[in-house]
Design a protein around this motif. Sequence first.
Motif, PDB file in Angstrom:
ATOM      1  N   MET A   1      42.687  33.136   6.638  1.00 29.38           N
ATOM      2  CA  MET A   1      43.871  33.450   7.408  1.00 29.38           C
ATOM      3  C   MET A   1      43.526  33.754   8.868  1.00 29.38           C
ATOM      4  N   ALA A   2      42.372  34.328   9.121  1.00 27.29           N
ATOM      5  CA  ALA A   2      41.974  34.658  10.489  1.00 27.29           C
ATOM      6  C   ALA A   2      41.872  33.398  11.340  1.00 27.29           C
ATOM      7  N   PHE A   3      41.458  32.283  10.742  1.00 30.04           N
ATOM      8  CA  PHE A   3      41.378  31.028  11.472  1.00 30.04           C
ATOM      9  C   PHE A   3      42.740  30.657  12.035  1.00 30.04           C
ATOM     10  N   TRP A   4      43.771  30.735  11.203  1.00 29.73           N
ATOM     11  CA  TRP A   4      45.111  30.372  11.654  1.00 29.73           C
ATOM     12  C   TRP A   4      45.638  31.357  12.682  1.00 29.73           C
ATOM     13  N   ASP A   5      45.308  32.640  12.520  1.00 30.15           N
ATOM     14  CA  ASP A   5      45.727  33.636  13.509  1.00 30.15           C
ATOM     15  C   ASP A   5      45.162  33.286  14.878  1.00 30.15           C
ATOM     16  N   ASN A   6      43.879  32.936  14.927  1.00 32.06           N
ATOM     17  CA  ASN A   6      43.232  32.586  16.188  1.00 32.06           C
ATOM     18  C   ASN A   6      43.779  31.262  16.718  1.00 32.06           C
ATOM     19  N   TRP A   7      44.053  30.327  15.825  1.00 32.13           N
ATOM     20  CA  TRP A   7      44.524  29.006  16.214  1.00 32.13           C
ATOM     21  C   TRP A   7      45.879  29.093  16.924  1.00 32.13           C
ATOM     22  N   PHE A   8      46.754  29.968  16.456  1.00 30.10           N
ATOM     23  CA  PHE A   8      48.108  30.029  16.980  1.00 30.10           C
ATOM     24  C   PHE A   8      48.333  31.160  17.981  1.00 30.10           C
ATOM     25  N   LYS A   9      47.282  31.757  18.476  1.00 33.53           N
ATOM     26  CA  LYS A   9      47.441  32.810  19.484  1.00 33.53           C
ATOM     27  C   LYS A   9      47.924  32.194  20.794  1.00 33.53           C
ATOM     28  N   THR A  10      48.609  33.014  21.574  1.00 35.22           N
ATOM     29  CA  THR A  10      49.189  32.574  22.838  1.00 35.22           C
ATOM     30  C   THR A  10      48.350  33.127  23.988  1.00 35.22           C
ATOM     31  N   PRO A  11      48.028  32.284  24.987  1.00 34.32           N
ATOM     32  CA  PRO A  11      47.233  32.794  26.114  1.00 34.32           C
ATOM     33  C   PRO A  11      48.072  33.657  27.059  1.00 34.32           C
TER      34      PRO A  11
ATOM     35  N   LYS B   1      43.512  34.826  24.843  1.00 38.27           N
ATOM     36  CA  LYS B   1      44.514  34.593  23.807  1.00 38.27           C
ATOM     37  C   LYS B   1      44.824  35.868  23.029  1.00 38.27           C
ATOM     38  N   PHE B   2      46.117  36.065  22.758  1.00 38.07           N
ATOM     39  CA  PHE B   2      46.609  37.227  22.033  1.00 38.07           C
ATOM     40  C   PHE B   2      47.665  36.776  21.041  1.00 38.07           C
ATOM     41  N   LYS B   3      47.944  37.639  20.057  1.00 39.78           N
ATOM     42  CA  LYS B   3      49.088  37.395  19.195  1.00 39.78           C
ATOM     43  C   LYS B   3      50.331  37.527  20.057  1.00 39.78           C
ATOM     44  N   LYS B   4      51.346  36.751  19.722  1.00 42.46           N
ATOM     45  CA  LYS B   4      52.562  36.745  20.537  1.00 42.46           C
ATOM     46  C   LYS B   4      53.179  38.142  20.660  1.00 42.46           C
ATOM     47  N   VAL B   5      53.080  38.961  19.619  1.00 36.10           N
ATOM     48  CA  VAL B   5      53.660  40.308  19.674  1.00 36.10           C
ATOM     49  C   VAL B   5      52.874  41.240  20.582  1.00 36.10           C
ATOM     50  N   GLU B   6      51.639  40.879  20.928  1.00 37.94           N
ATOM     51  CA  GLU B   6      50.815  41.713  21.802  1.00 37.94           C
ATOM     52  C   GLU B   6      51.099  41.459  23.278  1.00 37.94           C
ATOM     53  N   LEU B   7      51.806  40.383  23.602  1.00 35.92           N
ATOM     54  CA  LEU B   7      52.092  40.051  24.992  1.00 35.92           C
ATOM     55  C   LEU B   7      53.344  40.769  25.468  1.00 35.92           C
ATOM     56  N   VAL B   8      53.355  41.092  26.753  1.00 39.30           N
ATOM     57  CA  VAL B   8      54.449  41.838  27.375  1.00 39.30           C
ATOM     58  C   VAL B   8      55.158  40.900  28.351  1.00 39.30           C
ATOM     59  N   PRO B   9      56.486  40.844  28.321  1.00 39.60           N
ATOM     60  CA  PRO B   9      57.182  40.002  29.304  1.00 39.60           C
ATOM     61  C   PRO B   9      57.118  40.611  30.706  1.00 39.60           C
ATOM     62  N   LEU B  10      56.827  39.781  31.665  1.00 44.66           N
ATOM     63  CA  LEU B  10      56.779  40.199  33.067  1.00 44.66           C
ATOM     64  C   LEU B  10      57.401  39.077  33.876  1.00 44.66           C
ATOM     65  N   ASP B  11      58.580  39.311  34.403  1.00 42.39           N
ATOM     66  CA  ASP B  11      59.372  38.277  35.062  1.00 42.39           C
ATOM     67  C   ASP B  11      59.599  37.156  34.050  1.00 42.39           C
ATOM     68  N   GLU B  12      59.131  35.973  34.332  1.00 41.57           N
ATOM     69  CA  GLU B  12      59.277  34.832  33.422  1.00 41.57           C
ATOM     70  C   GLU B  12      57.995  34.555  32.654  1.00 41.57           C
ATOM     71  N   ARG B  13      56.992  35.417  32.803  1.00 35.54           N
ATOM     72  CA  ARG B  13      55.682  35.193  32.191  1.00 35.54           C
ATOM     73  C   ARG B  13      55.459  36.136  31.020  1.00 35.54           C
ATOM     74  N   GLN B  14      54.496  35.760  30.169  1.00 37.72           N
ATOM     75  CA  GLN B  14      54.042  36.606  29.072  1.00 37.72           C
ATOM     76  C   GLN B  14      52.597  36.983  29.386  1.00 37.72           C
ATOM     77  N   VAL B  15      52.339  38.273  29.565  1.00 39.96           N
ATOM     78  CA  VAL B  15      51.003  38.735  29.940  1.00 39.96           C
ATOM     79  C   VAL B  15      50.526  39.812  28.970  1.00 39.96           C
ATOM     80  N   CYS B  16      49.219  40.016  28.927  1.00 41.56           N
ATOM     81  CA  CYS B  16      48.655  41.067  28.077  1.00 41.56           C
ATOM     82  C   CYS B  16      48.900  42.430  28.741  1.00 41.56           C
ATOM     83  N   ALA B  17      48.676  43.483  27.997  1.00 42.54           N
ATOM     84  CA  ALA B  17      48.949  44.834  28.493  1.00 42.54           C
ATOM     85  C   ALA B  17      48.098  45.168  29.717  1.00 42.54           C
TER      86      ALA B  17
END
Length: 72
Positions: free
Chosen positions: A1-11, A18-34
């Motif tokens: 399962m970890a393979f798929w988690d890494n495969w589908f992470k969002t930069p 790359k992070f899980k989509k839930v770990e990214l924070v919206p900033l203006d129109e972008r998705q950035v890490c904390a």
Amino acid sequence: MAFWDNWFKTPCEECGEKFKKVELVPLDERQVCAQCHLAVVEDLRVKEAERVARVASEEAARERLGDRNFHG
């Protein structure tokens, strides 16, 4: 399962890591890490403070120039 988690992470759109989509924070129109969010917000705060200081300085200079023009 970890393979798929890494495969589908969002930069992060700031640093590219790359992070899980839930770990990214919206900033203006972008998705950035904390970490990038904190850095970008701090950079914006510093730039705004510099802008406010520059505007105040320009207004003071205009006021001094205006005083000199009216008082000869």
